[in-house]
Design an enzyme around this catalytic site. Structure first.
Site, short mmCIF file in Angstrom:
data_model
loop_
_atom_site.label_atom_id
_atom_site.label_comp_id
_atom_site.label_asym_id
_atom_site.label_seq_id
_atom_site.Cartn_x
_atom_site.Cartn_y
_atom_site.Cartn_z
N ASP A 1 0.80 -1.18 0.16
CA ASP A 1 0.02 -0.14 0.12
C ASP A 1 0.88 1.28 0.00
OD1 ASP A 1 -1.91 1.85 0.47
OD2 ASP A 1 -3.05 0.50 1.89
N ASP B 1 -3.23 7.04 -3.13
CA ASP B 1 -3.11 5.84 -2.24
C ASP B 1 -3.82 4.72 -3.25
OD1 ASP B 1 -3.80 4.37 -0.09
OD2 ASP B 1 -5.61 5.53 0.78
N HIS C 1 -12.36 5.73 1.86
CA HIS C 1 -12.33 7.02 2.37
C HIS C 1 -12.14 7.99 1.47
CE1 HIS C 1 -7.88 6.88 1.93
NE2 HIS C 1 -7.96 5.72 2.02
N HIS D 1 -7.17 10.31 5.22
CA HIS D 1 -8.27 9.34 5.61
C HIS D 1 -9.47 10.53 5.84
CE1 HIS D 1 -5.77 5.77 6.36
NE2 HIS D 1 -6.19 5.96 5.19
N GLU E 1 -11.00 0.54 -0.85
CA GLU E 1 -10.01 -0.50 -0.81
C GLU E 1 -10.74 -1.85 -0.26
OE1 GLU E 1 -6.93 0.47 2.04
OE2 GLU E 1 -7.98 2.47 2.34
N GLU F 1 -6.56 -1.66 -4.08
CA GLU F 1 -7.10 -0.25 -3.64
C GLU F 1 -6.84 0.54 -4.77
OE1 GLU F 1 -5.28 1.85 -0.41
OE2 GLU F 1 -6.85 3.29 -0.32
CO CO Z 1 -6.41 4.18 1.43
#
Ligand code: CO
Length: 312
Positions: free
Chosen positions: A96, A107, A167, A175, A200, A296
């Site tokens: 990640d 992200d 998010h 986030h 995700e 994600e």
């Molecule tokens: Co994330």
């Protein structure tokens, strides 16, 4: 003061979508680089250093340290300073990562299954993400996204992790609201055109609890405020944090050049936690030790669809 409900239902009109796309692209490039390097016997720290330096050498900042969470670890593991750990033959690795620029944060995540025995689990998260993305557009309720993620994962014979999810993403805020659960949590908040979000799906085995908890380990931290420490080396670490890492999370190993030894680094970090100058992001593990997979993307919500920005 912005009420968070305003944030959920409004979009920061000054956001530069081109810059968000640029950061998404480099984040994905870095993610693919990490994916290619993850092999049995390779050192975690070599992968982390190379991928993070790739982003820095291209002139970007880092949104958060490279996460290499293995097996029942779901998120937040990054190698310690001087760590010699290598990938094992049977590791299931969640990678990640995100690049950053001017507060725009990437992200994205993939799972690398070195065992070859969890491809169905990994595929469940990939398919859940594709199915979720296919319904994302302005006006869609958050719970609808969770519902389709849950259904896809359950139909494949697994369960979602209930206390991890997607998010919103804002400038300097990885986030942000809304939290996008990986099941129908009844949230009827509607997605708004122009909002950046990350989705995700995390999945685990049906025999597991489907929940994560904090382990004792933390290697990723966030700056809170400047509280005076008695320890000179803790003060050196804190000045390094204030210089370079005062807005996005950082790894302990990034501060090694501020101290004389590994002992000073980690006792300094512990003192800063105690003084509440920094906060730890502990490694999140599945409560019952279940194997975890994750996939994600980050995207921008559009009128009739969405634009995935973590892609080439
Ligand atoms: Co994330």
């Amino acid at each position: 003061m912005v009420n968070y409900m305003d944030y959920v239902n409004n979009v920061n009109e000054t956001e530069n979508k081109e810059e968000a796309r640029e950061v998404g692209k480099i984040s994905y490039e870095a993610l693919m680089k990490a994916k290619d390097m993850i092999k049995p016997g390779a050192k975690l720290i070599d992968v982390a250093n190379e991928v993070e330096n790739f982003v820095i050498d291209k002139g970007y900042d880092i949104a958060f340290p490279l996460n290499l969470s293995i097996n029942d670890e779901a998120a937040h593991y990054t190698p310690a300073y001087m760590n010699t750990k290598t990938f094992g033959d049977n590791d299931v690795v969640k990678v990640d990562f995100g690049a950053a620029k001017d507060g725009y944060l990437g992200d994205c995540a993939v799972t690398v299954d070195l065992s070859g025995e969890y491809s169905n689990l990994v595929d469940a998260t990939k398919e859940a993400l594709e199915n979720a993305v296919s319904i994302v557009k302005a006006g869609v309720e958050i719970k609808e996204i969770g519902k389709i993620i849950n259904k896809t994962i359950v139909d494949k014979g697994f369960i979602p992790i209930k206390n991890l999810g997607g998010h919103g993403v804002n400038i300097h805020e990885l986030h942000a609201e809304p939290f996008i659960a990986n099941f129908d949590n009844g949230d009827d908040t509607k997605l708004v055109e122009g909002r950046r979000i990350a989705i995700e799906p995390f999945a685990t085995l049906k025999s597991a609890k489907g929940l994560v908890t904090e382990s004792e380990t933390a290697e990723i931290f966030g700056f809170v405020e400047d509280n005076p420490s008695r320890l000179p080396y803790a003060r050196n670490i804190l000045s390094g944090i204030k210089d370079k890492y005062n807005s996005e999370p950082f790894a302990a190993r990034w501060l090694a050049d501020k101290v004389k030894s590994k002992f000073e680094l980690y006792s300094g970090i512990n003192d800063l936690i105690k003084m509440e100058s920094i906060e730890p992001y502990n490694v999140l593990v599945e409560i019952s030790g279940g194997m975890v997979a994750q996939t994600e993307y980050e995207m921008i919500v559009e009128k009739d669809s969405c634009d995935i920005i973590t892609k080439l």
